[in-house]
Motif scaffolding. Structure first.
Motif, PDB file in Angstrom:
ATOM      1  N   LYS A 271      -8.142   0.756  -2.938  1.00  0.00           N
ATOM      2  CA  LYS A 271      -6.979   1.640  -3.119  1.00  0.00           C
ATOM      3  C   LYS A 271      -6.210   1.785  -1.806  1.00  0.00           C
ATOM      4  O   LYS A 271      -4.983   1.752  -1.778  1.00  0.00           O
ATOM      5  N   LEU A 272      -6.952   1.975  -0.723  1.00  0.00           N
ATOM      6  CA  LEU A 272      -6.309   2.115   0.584  1.00  0.00           C
ATOM      7  C   LEU A 272      -5.559   0.831   0.936  1.00  0.00           C
ATOM      8  O   LEU A 272      -4.406   0.853   1.380  1.00  0.00           O
ATOM      9  N   SER A 273      -6.212  -0.292   0.693  1.00  0.00           N
ATOM     10  CA  SER A 273      -5.635  -1.582   1.017  1.00  0.00           C
ATOM     11  C   SER A 273      -4.324  -1.813   0.245  1.00  0.00           C
ATOM     12  O   SER A 273      -3.308  -2.222   0.819  1.00  0.00           O
ATOM     13  N   ASP A 274      -4.329  -1.524  -1.062  1.00  0.00           N
ATOM     14  CA  ASP A 274      -3.125  -1.708  -1.882  1.00  0.00           C
ATOM     15  C   ASP A 274      -1.988  -0.807  -1.400  1.00  0.00           C
ATOM     16  O   ASP A 274      -0.832  -1.224  -1.331  1.00  0.00           O
ATOM     17  N   SER A 275      -2.317   0.453  -1.085  1.00  0.00           N
ATOM     18  CA  SER A 275      -1.305   1.398  -0.639  1.00  0.00           C
ATOM     19  C   SER A 275      -0.696   0.973   0.690  1.00  0.00           C
ATOM     20  O   SER A 275       0.516   0.991   0.866  1.00  0.00           O
ATOM     21  N   ILE A 276      -1.549   0.610   1.618  1.00  0.00           N
ATOM     22  CA  ILE A 276      -1.039   0.228   2.938  1.00  0.00           C
ATOM     23  C   ILE A 276      -0.239  -1.056   2.831  1.00  0.00           C
ATOM     24  O   ILE A 276       0.764  -1.246   3.515  1.00  0.00           O
ATOM     25  N   ASP A 277      -0.649  -1.929   1.937  1.00  0.00           N
ATOM     26  CA  ASP A 277       0.080  -3.180   1.737  1.00  0.00           C
ATOM     27  C   ASP A 277       1.529  -2.894   1.320  1.00  0.00           C
ATOM     28  O   ASP A 277       2.467  -3.521   1.809  1.00  0.00           O
ATOM     29  N   ARG A 278       1.714  -1.921   0.413  1.00  0.00           N
ATOM     30  CA  ARG A 278       3.083  -1.582  -0.030  1.00  0.00           C
ATOM     31  C   ARG A 278       3.882  -0.945   1.107  1.00  0.00           C
ATOM     32  O   ARG A 278       5.052  -1.257   1.313  1.00  0.00           O
ATOM     33  N   ALA A 279       3.237  -0.044   1.845  1.00  0.00           N
ATOM     34  CA  ALA A 279       3.934   0.605   2.961  1.00  0.00           C
ATOM     35  C   ALA A 279       4.274  -0.424   4.042  1.00  0.00           C
ATOM     36  O   ALA A 279       5.336  -0.383   4.671  1.00  0.00           O
ATOM     37  N   TYR A 280       3.377  -1.394   4.207  1.00  0.00           N
ATOM     38  CA  TYR A 280       3.580  -2.465   5.194  1.00  0.00           C
ATOM     39  C   TYR A 280       4.829  -3.289   4.875  1.00  0.00           C
ATOM     40  O   TYR A 280       5.605  -3.644   5.768  1.00  0.00           O
ATOM     41  N   LEU A 281       5.025  -3.563   3.573  1.00  0.00           N
ATOM     42  CA  LEU A 281       6.191  -4.358   3.153  1.00  0.00           C
ATOM     43  C   LEU A 281       7.485  -3.792   3.724  1.00  0.00           C
ATOM     44  O   LEU A 281       8.382  -4.527   4.124  1.00  0.00           O
ATOM     45  N   LEU A 282       7.578  -2.485   3.743  1.00  0.00           N
ATOM     46  CA  LEU A 282       8.785  -1.838   4.252  1.00  0.00           C
ATOM     47  C   LEU A 282       8.776  -1.819   5.783  1.00  0.00           C
ATOM     48  O   LEU A 282       9.774  -2.168   6.428  1.00  0.00           O
ATOM     49  N   SER A 283       7.633  -1.445   6.359  1.00  0.00           N
ATOM     50  CA  SER A 283       7.553  -1.311   7.824  1.00  0.00           C
ATOM     51  C   SER A 283       7.759  -2.659   8.502  1.00  0.00           C
ATOM     52  O   SER A 283       8.273  -2.745   9.609  1.00  0.00           O
ATOM     53  N   ARG A 284       7.396  -3.717   7.807  1.00  0.00           N
ATOM     54  CA  ARG A 284       7.557  -5.069   8.344  1.00  0.00           C
ATOM     55  C   ARG A 284       9.026  -5.394   8.602  1.00  0.00           C
ATOM     56  O   ARG A 284       9.376  -6.062   9.568  1.00  0.00           O
ATOM     57  N   GLU A 285       9.885  -4.894   7.696  1.00  0.00           N
ATOM     58  CA  GLU A 285      11.325  -5.149   7.840  1.00  0.00           C
ATOM     59  C   GLU A 285      11.870  -4.488   9.099  1.00  0.00           C
ATOM     60  O   GLU A 285      12.883  -4.906   9.644  1.00  0.00           O
ATOM     61  N   GLU A 286      11.192  -3.434   9.554  1.00  0.00           N
ATOM     62  CA  GLU A 286      11.589  -2.740  10.784  1.00  0.00           C
ATOM     63  C   GLU A 286      10.960  -3.395  12.015  1.00  0.00           C
ATOM     64  O   GLU A 286      11.132  -2.913  13.127  1.00  0.00           O
ATOM     65  N   LYS A 287      10.167  -4.444  11.793  1.00  0.00           N
ATOM     66  CA  LYS A 287       9.469  -5.199  12.852  1.00  0.00           C
ATOM     67  C   LYS A 287       8.370  -4.396  13.555  1.00  0.00           C
ATOM     68  O   LYS A 287       7.634  -4.934  14.372  1.00  0.00           O
ATOM     69  N   THR A 288       8.236  -3.095  13.287  1.00  0.00           N
ATOM     70  CA  THR A 288       7.254  -2.288  13.997  1.00  0.00           C
ATOM     71  C   THR A 288       5.920  -2.223  13.260  1.00  0.00           C
ATOM     72  O   THR A 288       4.894  -1.975  13.865  1.00  0.00           O
ATOM     73  N   ASN A 289       5.955  -2.403  11.945  1.00  0.00           N
ATOM     74  CA  ASN A 289       4.760  -2.242  11.101  1.00  0.00           C
ATOM     75  C   ASN A 289       4.205  -0.828  11.105  1.00  0.00           C
ATOM     76  O   ASN A 289       3.064  -0.613  10.723  1.00  0.00           O
ATOM     77  N   ILE A 290       4.992   0.156  11.555  1.00  0.00           N
ATOM     78  CA  ILE A 290       4.469   1.525  11.631  1.00  0.00           C
ATOM     79  C   ILE A 290       4.317   2.150  10.247  1.00  0.00           C
ATOM     80  O   ILE A 290       5.258   2.196   9.451  1.00  0.00           O
ATOM     81  N   VAL A 291       3.121   2.634   9.980  1.00  0.00           N
ATOM     82  CA  VAL A 291       2.837   3.371   8.750  1.00  0.00           C
ATOM     83  C   VAL A 291       2.174   4.688   9.154  1.00  0.00           C
ATOM     84  O   VAL A 291       1.449   4.744  10.145  1.00  0.00           O
ATOM     85  N   ARG A 292       2.473   5.745   8.393  1.00  0.00           N
ATOM     86  CA  ARG A 292       1.916   7.051   8.722  1.00  0.00           C
ATOM     87  C   ARG A 292       0.879   7.475   7.695  1.00  0.00           C
ATOM     88  O   ARG A 292       1.056   7.261   6.488  1.00  0.00           O
ATOM     89  N   LEU A 293      -0.205   8.058   8.175  1.00  0.00           N
ATOM     90  CA  LEU A 293      -1.225   8.622   7.293  1.00  0.00           C
ATOM     91  C   LEU A 293      -1.276  10.119   7.554  1.00  0.00           C
ATOM     92  O   LEU A 293      -1.287  10.557   8.705  1.00  0.00           O
ATOM     93  N   GLN A 294      -1.297  10.887   6.469  1.00  0.00           N
ATOM     94  CA  GLN A 294      -1.231  12.337   6.607  1.00  0.00           C
ATOM     95  C   GLN A 294      -2.172  12.974   5.590  1.00  0.00           C
ATOM     96  O   GLN A 294      -2.181  12.593   4.415  1.00  0.00           O
TER      97      GLN A 294
END
Lengths: 380, 380
Positions: A271-294
């Motif tokens: 579940k974590l892997s799938d979620s981060i994968d989706r968030a990564y898709l967007l962060s990748r476009e910003e070249k930073t790969n930054i994802v936040r966990l809260q």
């Protein structure tokens, strides 16, 4: 040299040794594969000075004749052409004959090849290694340890020592560590070795270990490892794989790994892997790969990423267990995905000691693996 | 716009239209996919100005609800991110809602996405094409004709017309021709069209046809082709594929194809292909790809190539039939392999009119295909 040899066996050994052929070598003789034939069989050798690989084809195996030797001898043949043409020869039987000036004739079916060979005397001699201390490890375990650590090596050649994986063997515990200063991966395994075998600060190129992985067969094999002064030798069936040990002292990484946590989570790995994968898709476009966990008040966690141009992804994940302080932390999602790809445990333990401190990931089923990711310092 | 839609159907249509997305476009709106929703269903459109693709998802299909429309409307969404994120959404059901300023909400399972949308009014209008003359062709036949010719187009953009495949339709015979001046491929097929449908000098980009091939499903489909002034429209199920017709006049290639031969060979396609493949391996290292074919006194032919650095490959092939004069000819083996890859017939007829004249290849089982390769002028 004059022989008949079975295509299948020759091809298999060529595939093994060709992993040591570098397309960028400036030493002409190293663009070749050396063949040495005597009445025991054929030995193939290739080297790029960092790695050398040797494969032996016995004249006879299980009462089946593989090499029929009429005249022994040696030659070095141009690797790229040799590798490809042997695969494509029309018949299962190949005749080879070395003439004057290392001119080599290869015959198979109605195909005749004349190959320009090179002088085997010019080929570098492989290091001789004293085999007094041998560590034996199951092939699939070694492959797993490489897979679980080598992805964290540094790609940056300016600190060469970090392009390697650190090996330590102590009290029959064999440990691999790799770090690029932003993340770290370590795996330990218990081996039944003689207790007096120990070594430390042995660092082997991560790229080399990945090449080694490809040679270890899937079946039940054991790999013998011999560590010498500046070389490591791996023995896998009839293949010898020599690797240089990297020069320098590996940094002490033990101090950066926290042992107590302020926040601890247990999560479903998939579940974590799938979620981060989706968030990564967007962060990748910003070249930073930054994802936040809260951590959320309802006991779930939220994974999110945003891009001013594209928008925002927000993911809610249920946690299996959550103890400690609420938390909000940012990290490189690509690094996290790299870890999640090699974790085989269904659940993952993540420990935090604050938004600026290392994130520690441990598979719940496997106390011998540890992954560390440094968080990003973000303003919000 | 506010809808619920099934992920599978949305994803399939996105995959179709995304083939028209160019990563190199300088027109911002063309980095997006346009969605138009009304109570009949959703239409997706993408375009790179040369190609435009439109896919329709019906609200209901076979009594199954695919799109549930609460509010119709339109939006353009950033293609790259949209294509990848939809594939990876956690649930089979997706909710989409367009808010003010084309802000778009996408919800699936516990994933929430806000996407920055663009104004659909900015998206170029697709050409309107009069559908009075329709040519219908089985999908697999069209795919085969593309595969059998498009590999011979020119990669050189300095003569744009040769980057296309020439189409002629006359007396219900549909003919494709492609040439890069060094080789030529042509295929003809008989169609049952209305006799008054005819066209000539229709030239369509080979790259575009290869993209079209990927959209044609494997199952029994028919493709409707509508040729208009400067556009061709392909209708494949619920997908419309628009392609620009290349400007210019295609050269007359009929005169360079000899009709009588001085030497004729019939050969086994597979044997010839394997032999040339081995000779190619060597000739490739010389960068010229030159391979020589020579008829022998014993009625066989010899295929050979040589490299001063590597050596020589010599292949003997038996011929099924050999008539006419002895021959020795050199050609680009890569061009020959390209032809042999698309020939399905077990035997191949090769006609020669001399060492400097075009080589003509025809599959024995298929009188509708013809391949031409110009020989190399070599001194020996």
């Amino acid at each position: 040299m004059k022989i008949r040899i079975l295509k299948h066996d020759l091809n298999e050994s060529i595939q093994h040794v060709s992993k040591a052929i570098s397309s960028r070598t400036t030493i002409p003789i190293l663009t070749g594969i050396k063949l040495d034939v005597n009445f025991q069989g054929m030995t193939l050798t290739a080297s790029d000075t960092d790695i050398s690989i040797q494969a032996f084809i016995p004249a006879e195996d299980n009462n089946k004749q593989i090499v029929q030797v009429e005249r022994s001898g040696s030659v070095v043949l141009p690797a790229k052409f040799f590798v490809e043409i042997i695969k494509k020869l029309p018949s299962q039987e190949i005749e080879m004959e070395v003439l004057d000036g290392f001119q080599t004739l290869i015959r198979s079916g109605s195909t005749d090849i004349q190959m320009v060979g090179m002088d085997p005397e010019e080929f570098p001699v492989l290091p001789s290694i004293e085999e007094d201390q041998i560590v034996t490890i199951p092939g699939d375990l070694l492959r797993n340890m490489i897979k679980g650590t080598a992805f964290s090596i540094s790609a940056n050649e300016t600190s060469p020592i970090l392009t390697g994986v650190l090996w330590n063997l102590n009290d029959s515990k064999f440990k691999f560590v790799a770090t690029d200063r932003h993340r770290l991966a370590s795996r330990t395994v218990g081996l039944t070795t003689a207790e007096d075998i120990r070594f430390s600060n042995i660092v082997i190129s991560g790229k080399t270990l990945n090449e080694l992985s490809k040679i270890i067969p899937d079946q039940n094999t054991h790999v013998d490892i011999v560590v010498a002064d500046n070389q490591v030798l791996f023995k896998i069936d009839r293949v010898l794989f020599y690797s240089r040990i990297l020069d320098g002292t590996y940094p002490d990484t033990s101090k950066i790994i926290p042992t107590t946590y302020k926040t601890e989570l247990v999560l479903d790995t998939k579940k974590l892997s799938d979620s981060i994968d989706r968030a990564y898709l967007l962060s990748r476009e910003e070249k930073t790969n930054i994802v936040r966990l809260q951590t959320m008040e309802d006991g779930t966690i939220e994974i999110s990423s945003s891009s001013s141009e594209l928008g925002k992804v927000t993911e809610q994940i249920e946690v299996v267990q959550f103890t400690g302080d609420p938390l909000r932390i940012s990290f490189n999602s690509k690094y996290m995905l790299d870890v999640l790809k090699v974790v085989e445990s269904e659940q993952l333990h993540i420990g935090f000691t604050g938004a600026m401190s290392p994130i520690i990931l441990k598979p719940v089923d496997d106390s011998q693996s540890l992954y560390l990711i440094l968080p990003y310092r973000t303003t919000n």
